[in-house]
Write a protein that holds these residues in place. Structure first.
Motif, short mmCIF file in Angstrom:
data_model
loop_
_atom_site.label_atom_id
_atom_site.label_comp_id
_atom_site.label_asym_id
_atom_site.label_seq_id
_atom_site.Cartn_x
_atom_site.Cartn_y
_atom_site.Cartn_z
N ALA A 89 -10.36 -13.88 4.07
CA ALA A 89 -10.36 -12.47 3.68
C ALA A 89 -8.93 -11.97 3.58
CB ALA A 89 -11.13 -11.65 4.71
N VAL A 90 -8.64 -11.19 2.53
CA VAL A 90 -7.32 -10.60 2.34
C VAL A 90 -7.48 -9.11 2.02
CG1 VAL A 90 -6.21 -12.74 1.58
CG2 VAL A 90 -7.30 -11.25 -0.11
N ASP A 91 -6.37 -8.37 2.10
CA ASP A 91 -6.42 -6.95 1.77
C ASP A 91 -5.39 -6.64 0.68
OD1 ASP A 91 -3.95 -6.98 3.05
OD2 ASP A 91 -4.75 -6.16 4.92
N ALA A 100 -0.12 -14.94 2.82
CA ALA A 100 -0.98 -14.58 3.94
C ALA A 100 -1.09 -15.73 4.90
CB ALA A 100 -2.37 -14.19 3.43
N SER A 112 -9.75 -9.24 7.43
CA SER A 112 -8.39 -9.58 7.03
C SER A 112 -7.65 -10.28 8.17
CB SER A 112 -7.64 -8.31 6.64
OG SER A 112 -6.33 -8.61 6.21
#
Length: 209
Positions: A89-91, A100, A112
């Motif tokens: 998961a990333v933002d 990341a 995240s």
């Protein structure tokens, strides 16, 4: 819609086991998570090599409440039928930094800064890593990274082209195909913007040029 519901749908289920955890094939591979054809993205782990067409950046735009769910995923397979996968998961910060580092967890729902990694050798149960980190860097349209164990040793490396996949509410896309439920129990729907024609999806694609 609860954010966790979509993450659960996107990620694999697991049963408890010390250290690396076992997951069943039915839990590990859903219809959307079957290994991709071999291609330009490459994973190297010990003596095994896996490949897939690309590393995938996947975004879902939801209207109620307004939110964008984003993850980076790679589903690769070896010539002998083995598989290697991660879901991270990333933002929005990732769109600017293109980098990341996530902590590996043996869970179904992630947020995240967290990632799920699993792999499977032919005729053996799938194994889920339960500790370590995954580091990812994107340069232009190319992604590369490595997975390290808790002791700092490199467990796997990967690199390859990055592709963008984006889904939006049906009203955002004229001439959209039949909507696909994002959360059947709550009635939320979205459709794939395969041409990246909506401003929201096009902006994501432009971030990785």
């Amino acid at each position: 819609m609860r954010h966790g519901a979509l993450w659960v749908a996107l990620l694999l289920g697991a049963c408890a086991k010390p250290k690396e955890e076992r997951v069943t094939l039915r839990d590990a591979l859903t219809a959307e998570e079957l290994p991709q054809p071999r291609g330009a993205a490459t994973v190297r782990m010990d003596t095994s090599t896996y490949s897939a067409p690309s590393v995938r950046f996947i975004a879902d735009f939801l209207e109620d409440p307004p939110v964008t769910l984003m993850l980076v995923a790679l589903i690769a397979q070896a010539e002998d039928g083995g598989t290697w996968r991660f879901r991270m998961a990333v933002d929005e910060k990732f769109l600017k930094s293109k980098h990341a580092t996530a902590r590996i967890i043996p869970q179904t729902a992630i947020g995240s800064g967290l990632v799920v990694v699993d792999y499977q050798q032919p005729n053996r149960p799938a194994m889920m890593m339960d500790e370590g980190t995954l580091d990812l860097t994107v340069t232009g349209k190319q992604a590369k990274g490595e997975v390290r164990g808790k002791d700092g040793s490199v467990r796997a490396t990967f690199q390859g082209p990055l592709t963008v996949e984006c889904s939006v509410p049906p009203a955002w896309l004229s001439g959209a195909p039949a909507p696909v439920p994002a959360s059947p129990d709550e009635g939320t729907v979205r459709v794939p913007d395969e041409a990246l024609s909506t401003p929201q999806c096009r902006a994501l694609a432009d971030a990785f040029r």
